[in-house]
Design a protein around this motif. Structure first.
Motif, PDB file in Angstrom:
ATOM      1  N   GLU A  63      48.046  45.900  31.309  1.00 36.72           N
ATOM      2  CA  GLU A  63      47.387  47.125  30.885  1.00 36.72           C
ATOM      3  C   GLU A  63      47.295  48.120  32.043  1.00 36.72           C
ATOM      4  O   GLU A  63      47.749  47.853  33.162  1.00 36.72           O
ATOM      5  CB  GLU A  63      45.994  46.795  30.329  1.00 36.72           C
ATOM      6  N   LYS A  64      46.680  49.265  31.783  1.00 36.00           N
ATOM      7  CA  LYS A  64      46.656  50.355  32.766  1.00 36.00           C
ATOM      8  C   LYS A  64      45.909  49.990  34.038  1.00 36.00           C
ATOM      9  O   LYS A  64      46.174  50.561  35.102  1.00 36.00           O
ATOM     10  CB  LYS A  64      46.024  51.603  32.143  1.00 36.00           C
ATOM     11  N   ASP A  65      44.980  49.031  33.961  1.00 36.68           N
ATOM     12  CA  ASP A  65      44.213  48.636  35.151  1.00 36.68           C
ATOM     13  C   ASP A  65      44.842  47.458  35.894  1.00 36.68           C
ATOM     14  O   ASP A  65      44.237  46.947  36.848  1.00 36.68           O
ATOM     15  CB  ASP A  65      42.776  48.269  34.750  1.00 36.68           C
ATOM     16  N   GLY A  66      46.024  47.048  35.476  1.00 36.70           N
ATOM     17  CA  GLY A  66      46.641  45.867  36.063  1.00 36.70           C
ATOM     18  C   GLY A  66      46.810  45.945  37.572  1.00 36.70           C
ATOM     19  O   GLY A  66      46.499  45.004  38.297  1.00 36.70           O
ATOM     20  N   ARG A  67      47.283  47.081  38.080  1.00 35.49           N
ATOM     21  CA  ARG A  67      47.517  47.200  39.521  1.00 35.49           C
ATOM     22  C   ARG A  67      46.206  47.170  40.300  1.00 35.49           C
ATOM     23  O   ARG A  67      46.146  46.687  41.432  1.00 35.49           O
ATOM     24  CB  ARG A  67      48.297  48.473  39.836  1.00 35.49           C
ATOM     25  N   PHE A  68      45.126  47.668  39.666  1.00 39.89           N
ATOM     26  CA  PHE A  68      43.832  47.624  40.334  1.00 39.89           C
ATOM     27  C   PHE A  68      43.307  46.186  40.403  1.00 39.89           C
ATOM     28  O   PHE A  68      42.726  45.784  41.412  1.00 39.89           O
ATOM     29  CB  PHE A  68      42.825  48.520  39.603  1.00 39.89           C
ATOM     30  N   TRP A  69      43.535  45.409  39.344  1.00 40.10           N
ATOM     31  CA  TRP A  69      43.079  44.029  39.353  1.00 40.10           C
ATOM     32  C   TRP A  69      43.901  43.171  40.311  1.00 40.10           C
ATOM     33  O   TRP A  69      43.368  42.242  40.925  1.00 40.10           O
ATOM     34  CB  TRP A  69      43.105  43.450  37.941  1.00 40.10           C
ATOM     35  N   LEU A  70      45.171  43.469  40.456  1.00 38.57           N
ATOM     36  CA  LEU A  70      45.960  42.758  41.462  1.00 38.57           C
ATOM     37  C   LEU A  70      45.416  43.034  42.859  1.00 38.57           C
ATOM     38  O   LEU A  70      45.310  42.129  43.702  1.00 38.57           O
ATOM     39  CB  LEU A  70      47.430  43.180  41.375  1.00 38.57           C
ATOM     40  N   ALA A  71      45.073  44.294  43.115  1.00 38.34           N
ATOM     41  CA  ALA A  71      44.504  44.654  44.411  1.00 38.34           C
ATOM     42  C   ALA A  71      43.132  44.004  44.586  1.00 38.34           C
ATOM     43  O   ALA A  71      42.796  43.530  45.678  1.00 38.34           O
ATOM     44  CB  ALA A  71      44.400  46.173  44.538  1.00 38.34           C
ATOM     45  N   GLU A  72      42.335  43.973  43.517  1.00 40.26           N
ATOM     46  CA  GLU A  72      41.019  43.345  43.591  1.00 40.26           C
ATOM     47  C   GLU A  72      41.152  41.853  43.905  1.00 40.26           C
ATOM     48  O   GLU A  72      40.386  41.288  44.685  1.00 40.26           O
ATOM     49  CB  GLU A  72      40.269  43.556  42.274  1.00 40.26           C
ATOM     50  N   GLN A  73      42.153  41.214  43.326  1.00 39.56           N
ATOM     51  CA  GLN A  73      42.398  39.795  43.617  1.00 39.56           C
ATOM     52  C   GLN A  73      42.743  39.589  45.098  1.00 39.56           C
ATOM     53  O   GLN A  73      42.289  38.628  45.726  1.00 39.56           O
ATOM     54  CB  GLN A  73      43.522  39.273  42.732  1.00 39.56           C
ATOM     55  N   ARG A  74      43.504  40.508  45.660  1.00 44.05           N
ATOM     56  CA  ARG A  74      43.826  40.419  47.091  1.00 44.05           C
ATOM     57  C   ARG A  74      42.574  40.644  47.938  1.00 44.05           C
ATOM     58  O   ARG A  74      42.421  40.055  49.009  1.00 44.05           O
ATOM     59  CB  ARG A  74      44.899  41.449  47.453  1.00 44.05           C
ATOM     60  N   ARG A  75      41.688  41.516  47.453  1.00 42.94           N
ATOM     61  CA  ARG A  75      40.437  41.770  48.198  1.00 42.94           C
ATOM     62  C   ARG A  75      39.618  40.497  48.325  1.00 42.94           C
ATOM     63  O   ARG A  75      38.998  40.246  49.377  1.00 42.94           O
ATOM     64  CB  ARG A  75      39.611  42.852  47.506  1.00 42.94           C
ATOM     65  N   TRP A  76      39.586  39.671  47.273  1.00 47.00           N
ATOM     66  CA  TRP A  76      38.833  38.419  47.321  1.00 47.00           C
ATOM     67  C   TRP A  76      39.299  37.564  48.495  1.00 47.00           C
ATOM     68  O   TRP A  76      38.498  36.885  49.132  1.00 47.00           O
ATOM     69  CB  TRP A  76      39.021  37.619  46.034  1.00 47.00           C
ATOM     70  N   GLN A  77      40.587  37.603  48.764  1.00 44.25           N
ATOM     71  CA  GLN A  77      41.166  36.713  49.773  1.00 44.25           C
ATOM     72  C   GLN A  77      41.202  37.337  51.170  1.00 44.25           C
ATOM     73  O   GLN A  77      40.935  36.651  52.166  1.00 44.25           O
ATOM     74  CB  GLN A  77      42.590  36.322  49.349  1.00 44.25           C
TER      75      GLN A  77
END
Length: 241
Positions: A205-219
């Motif tokens: 969906e449209k927020d996919g790239r933001f969630w990928l970045a958010e997942q990287r932020r966790w790590q």
């Protein structure tokens, strides 16, 4: 004459690192005990004999705030002099990022730096790590800086009273994501703070790239103070002009 810019400017990340938190926890216990001991000794003075029967009670009541106040001041001082070793350094022509003693990277400001910015409220899932230090109605603001294969993730926490002052700045291009899209609400009194697998449909969906970045932020995310976070964004936006 135009004043010289204050570069290099070091933005120290993760100010409340694990070693500092461990020391502060120990200091809280020690300071409350010392506060109790000090007040108890004061209540034994001849001038305060009329309070001697209440010395233990009054020392317990007063020792806690006295100890916490002392630790608050010590903690502020420690944050200034005892750093995590992770930092973002702004130079006139580059951003230097120290991720660990052995790992660092450099973003050249003469070349293109892609910036992705997003934010979300912390009250819709079981929080973990540094998220638990702030109130549930606060926001996390994050940014991903990328140049070729090099990527930097930074974030900060902000109260709802001030969040619009940053997210509504046109040059910053903040996008709000909804944790309910990936977090499953858990029932019961105890909710374990876990990071979920991001559903494939969300990534599409449209927020996919933001969630990928958010997942990287966790790590790999580096936590900055709010002021340092804004300073970094303004530095990057100014360089792109």
């Amino acid at each position: 004459m135009t004043p010289a810019k204050p570069y290099p400017l070091v933005l120290h990340a993760d100010q409340e690192h694990a070693r500092l938190r461990a020391v502060v926890t120990a200091l809280i216990l020690a300071s409350m005990w010392l506060g109790y001991t000090l007040l108890y000794a004061i209540f034994q003075w001849d001038a305060l004999t009329h309070l001697a029967d209440y010395a233990v009670f009054l020392s317990c009541i007063g020792g806690v705030p006295l100890g916490l106040a002392a630790v608050w001041g010590i903690e502020k001082l420690l944050k200034r002099v005892w750093h995590s070793g992770r930092s973002v350094t702004l130079q006139t022509d580059a951003i230097l990022v120290q991720l660990s003693e052995a790992e660092a990277l450099r973003l050249e400001m003469a070349a293109r730096v892609d910036v992705l910015t997003w934010y979300f409220r912390l009250n819709s899932y079981a929080r973990g790590g540094s998220e638990r230090r702030v109130a549930a109605n606060w926001y996390c603001l994050a940014a991903q800086l990328q140049q070729d294969e090099q990527r930097v993730l930074v974030y900060t926490f902000m109260s709802p009273r001030h969040v619009d002052d940053v997210t509504q700045v046109r040059e910053f291009h903040f996008h709000e994501i909804q944790p309910k899209d990936v977090y499953t609400r858990q029932s019961g009194l105890i909710r374990a703070p876990v990071r979920p697998e991001i559903p494939v449909e969300v990534l599409r969906e449209k927020d996919g790239r933001f969630w990928l970045a958010e997942q990287r932020r966790w790590q790999d995310g580096l936590e900055l103070t709010t002021q340092d976070f804004i300073t970094l964004l303004r530095f990057v936006c100014t360089a792109d002009e």
